[in-house]
Design an enzyme around this catalytic site. Structure first.
Site, PDB file in Angstrom:
ATOM      1  N   ASP A 174       0.874  -1.176   0.000  1.00  0.00           N
ATOM      2  CA  ASP A 174       0.000   0.000   0.000  1.00  0.00           C
ATOM      3  C   ASP A 174       0.913   1.229   0.000  1.00  0.00           C
ATOM      4  O   ASP A 174       1.436   1.595   1.047  1.00  0.00           O
ATOM      5  CB  ASP A 174      -0.892  -0.043   1.228  1.00  0.00           C
ATOM      6  CG  ASP A 174      -1.750   1.194   1.403  1.00  0.00           C
ATOM      7  OD1 ASP A 174      -1.784   2.021   0.483  1.00  0.00           O
ATOM      8  OD2 ASP A 174      -2.390   1.321   2.457  1.00  0.00           O
ATOM      9  N   GLU A 184      -0.826  10.608   1.035  1.00  0.00           N
ATOM     10  CA  GLU A 184      -2.167  10.029   0.971  1.00  0.00           C
ATOM     11  C   GLU A 184      -2.581   9.504   2.331  1.00  0.00           C
ATOM     12  O   GLU A 184      -3.713   9.666   2.760  1.00  0.00           O
ATOM     13  CB  GLU A 184      -2.197   8.901  -0.071  1.00  0.00           C
ATOM     14  CG  GLU A 184      -3.601   8.413  -0.428  1.00  0.00           C
ATOM     15  CD  GLU A 184      -4.078   7.223   0.410  1.00  0.00           C
ATOM     16  OE1 GLU A 184      -5.219   6.798   0.221  1.00  0.00           O
ATOM     17  OE2 GLU A 184      -3.315   6.723   1.278  1.00  0.00           O
ATOM     18  N   GLU A 185      -1.630   8.879   3.021  1.00  0.00           N
ATOM     19  CA  GLU A 185      -1.945   8.183   4.276  1.00  0.00           C
ATOM     20  C   GLU A 185      -2.352   9.131   5.401  1.00  0.00           C
ATOM     21  O   GLU A 185      -2.887   8.714   6.408  1.00  0.00           O
ATOM     22  CB  GLU A 185      -0.750   7.326   4.728  1.00  0.00           C
ATOM     23  CG  GLU A 185      -0.354   6.214   3.756  1.00  0.00           C
ATOM     24  CD  GLU A 185      -1.361   5.074   3.732  1.00  0.00           C
ATOM     25  OE1 GLU A 185      -2.378   5.127   4.440  1.00  0.00           O
ATOM     26  OE2 GLU A 185      -1.121   4.119   2.968  1.00  0.00           O
ATOM     27  N   HIS A 193      -1.702  -2.288   5.907  1.00  0.00           N
ATOM     28  CA  HIS A 193      -1.080  -1.519   6.988  1.00  0.00           C
ATOM     29  C   HIS A 193      -0.373  -2.416   8.011  1.00  0.00           C
ATOM     30  O   HIS A 193      -0.193  -2.033   9.161  1.00  0.00           O
ATOM     31  CB  HIS A 193      -2.082  -0.595   7.698  1.00  0.00           C
ATOM     32  CG  HIS A 193      -2.421   0.610   6.879  1.00  0.00           C
ATOM     33  ND1 HIS A 193      -2.994   1.740   7.398  1.00  0.00           N
ATOM     34  CD2 HIS A 193      -2.245   0.867   5.557  1.00  0.00           C
ATOM     35  CE1 HIS A 193      -3.169   2.627   6.435  1.00  0.00           C
ATOM     36  NE2 HIS A 193      -2.733   2.124   5.299  1.00  0.00           N
TER      37      HIS A 193
END
Lengths: 326, 207
Positions: A163, A193-194, A302
């Site tokens: 990811d 993004e996270e 994650h």
């Protein structure tokens, strides 16, 4: 494809520190695109010129991580989380800093119920002998990411940071294949993004594309007693219907489905109840940009060991190739 | 000792900064409605469309007895507080480096804010338009969001001096920008010299 993914997941790139990843991608694709640039947010934007519509394809470069907030008098590091890091998943893991320094994540052992193991009750041990020693090695504000080499076996890849380096790999591979099209294609590798879909917002604003697709990972529901819906590993890329950040434009979704059917590419439909993607910030940029997504089914998102199926990755490239040719 | 140091202290510093001349356009923005959701800054940053924004603040300071070291956001008297990350923003690494280098050169103490909670309008400015390089510089204030905030005069003057120094060398930094190590990928980046000097206040602090 495994080689491409390996190079990308091995690059250090927590949110806000994506330069290494951008460098790797630049080396992969710069000879195949007409222009490559970065912006104030650190987004890497590669353009393949064309006379048709402007199509933006976005995959984010950043990965989740930890940030040092304090170095204590014995040389232990206190940390905060960068993006959606689960404290329990981090426990006992190795983390690595940009300079190669490795640390172990542990917790204050006075904790009796592990549900109380929040980041402020945890620390990173880098084996420093004192506060001064630790400060020679690392500073407050430095970030670390999960450590570990990617593994390829039985057609799957197991690694940290799939990811969304797997999304970056899909776009890099697509750019390398140079699909014939009249459209102007923007391969956009986004930042942050996270922590809230931030980079994609400014990239979309500067490009003002006619339509956009986010290439990211999505959860699967095929593990024991999983609650995460119908998507399964190995059954094809997932065409986004909705997630928590966006409802895919119905025409884009329809077009993707048609592309998959006409080219006999397996596909699944993604209805993700938790989590968002770059499409979430792109579709409400400026006057609105029709957006959708193609997602790679991924287990254990994650964690230090996320898992994707290489067939899904290959089929995602094929699906996008068919999409931008139309 | 006063109410509303968050963020009238930033307003004072900005007023001082506006008295000098710079080799770029300096926009001094005194923003509204930060405390209820970073609203004024969002509108202002689209109007100004700056290349760089420095956010002047009064920030939370929690160096009180009984607080573990790692929960102390900043410490009174330890110098201006710089933010690497909070809930709203991850500061531009190169700009942050420029500020810390400037501080070291001028012999000004500085501290990195330790907690990552809270937010500033830096978050809104950074993602406005085509993107803005941002970093907050703040004066630590104890008992923030109460009727009596307390700051250290030394921190105030150090913050002012650091902001002045940062601006003085900013033109060189913008044109030099030796920190970009992405191979050639910065070539399209617009480094036209211009600056938006915003000043904002801390939003939801962890106090």
């Amino acid at each position: 494809m495994f080689k491409t993914i390996s190079k990308l997941v091995n690059a250090f790139g927590p949110s806000g520190c994506e330069k290494q990843v951008a460098g790797v991608i630049t080396n992969m694709i710069e000879d195949r695109v007409d222009e490559i640039r970065s912006d104030a947010m650190g987004n890497l934007i590669a353009v393949k010129r064309g006379s048709g519509k402007k199509i933006m394809l976005a995959a984010h470069m950043d990965e989740i991580g930890l940030i040092v907030t304090t170095i204590d008098e014995k040389g232990f590091l206190r940390f905060g989380t960068v993006g959606g890091v689960s404290p329990l998943i981090s426990l006992g893991q190795r983390v690595v800093f940009e300079n190669g320094l490795t640390g172990v994540v542990w917790y204050e052992e006075s904790i009796e119920n592990m549900k109380d193991a929040k980041p402020d009750k945890m620390y990173i041990d880098i084996g420093a002998r004192s506060e001064e020693h630790a400060k020679e090695l690392v500073g407050i504000g430095d970030m670390a990411v999960f450590a570990g080499q990617p593994v390829g076996q039985n057609g799957v890849v197991i690694s940290k940071a799939l990811d969304d380096r797997v999304g970056c790999a899909v776009l890099a591979e697509l750019a390398r294949r140079c699909p014939e099209t009249d459209h102007e294609i923007y391969y956009v590798f986004t930042t942050q993004e996270e922590v809230g879909l931030r980079g994609a917002r400014t990239a979309a604003y500067s490009i003002m594309p006619h339509l956009a697709l986010a290439i990211d990972v999505t959860r699967t529901g095929d593990t024991p007693k999983s609650k995460h819906g119908a998507v399964a590993l190995g059954k094809g890329p997932a065409i986004k219907v909705k997630d928590n950040s966006v409802i895919a434009h119905p025409k884009i979704r329809e077009k993707l489905v048609n592309c998959a059917r006409e080219n006999s590419i397996p596909y699944q439909l993604e209805v993700l109840e938790k989590g968002g993607t770059d499409a979430g910030s792109i579709h409400i940029t400026a006057g609105g940009i029709p957006s959708g997504g193609v997602s790679i089914p991924t287990r254990f998102i994650h964690s230090t060991a996320e898992m994707v199926d290489l067939k899904d990755v290959e089929n995602a490239v094929k699906l996008l190739e068919a999409f931008i040719k139309r | 000792m006063a109410k509303a140091l968050d963020d009238r202290v930033g307003c004072v510093i900005l007023t001082e900064l506006l008295k000098s001349r710079y080799p770029f356009d300096l926009y001094g923005c005194f923003t509204v409605q930060e405390e209820i959701g970073l609203k004024g800054a969002k509108a202002a940053s689209y109007a100004v469309a700056p290349d760089v924004a420095i956010i002047l603040e009064g920030t939370t300071c929690y160096d009180l007895t009984g607080t573990s070291e790692h929960m102390m956001s900043t410490r009174l008297g330890d110098g201006p507080s710089l933010t690497v990350m909070d809930r709203s923003v991850i500061s531009d690494r190169d700009l942050l480096k420029h500020i810390t280098r400037t501080a070291d050169k001028l012999g000004i103490p500085w501290q990195i804010k330790r907690t990552i909670s809270g937010g500033t309008d830096a978050g809104r400015i950074q993602v406005s338009g085509k993107g803005v390089r941002v970093c907050p510089i703040a004066v630590p204030c104890r008992y923030i969001h109460t009727p009596v905030s307390v700051m250290d005069k030394r921190d105030f003057f150090h913050t002012l001096k650091l902001a002045e120094g940062t601006l003085a060398e900013l033109a060189d930094w913008l044109t030099g920008d030796g920190d970009t190590d992405v191979k050639d990928s910065a070539k399209g980046t617009a480094h036209t010299v211009g600056l938006d000097q915003n000043q904002f206040r801390e939003g939801k602090s962890n106090v």
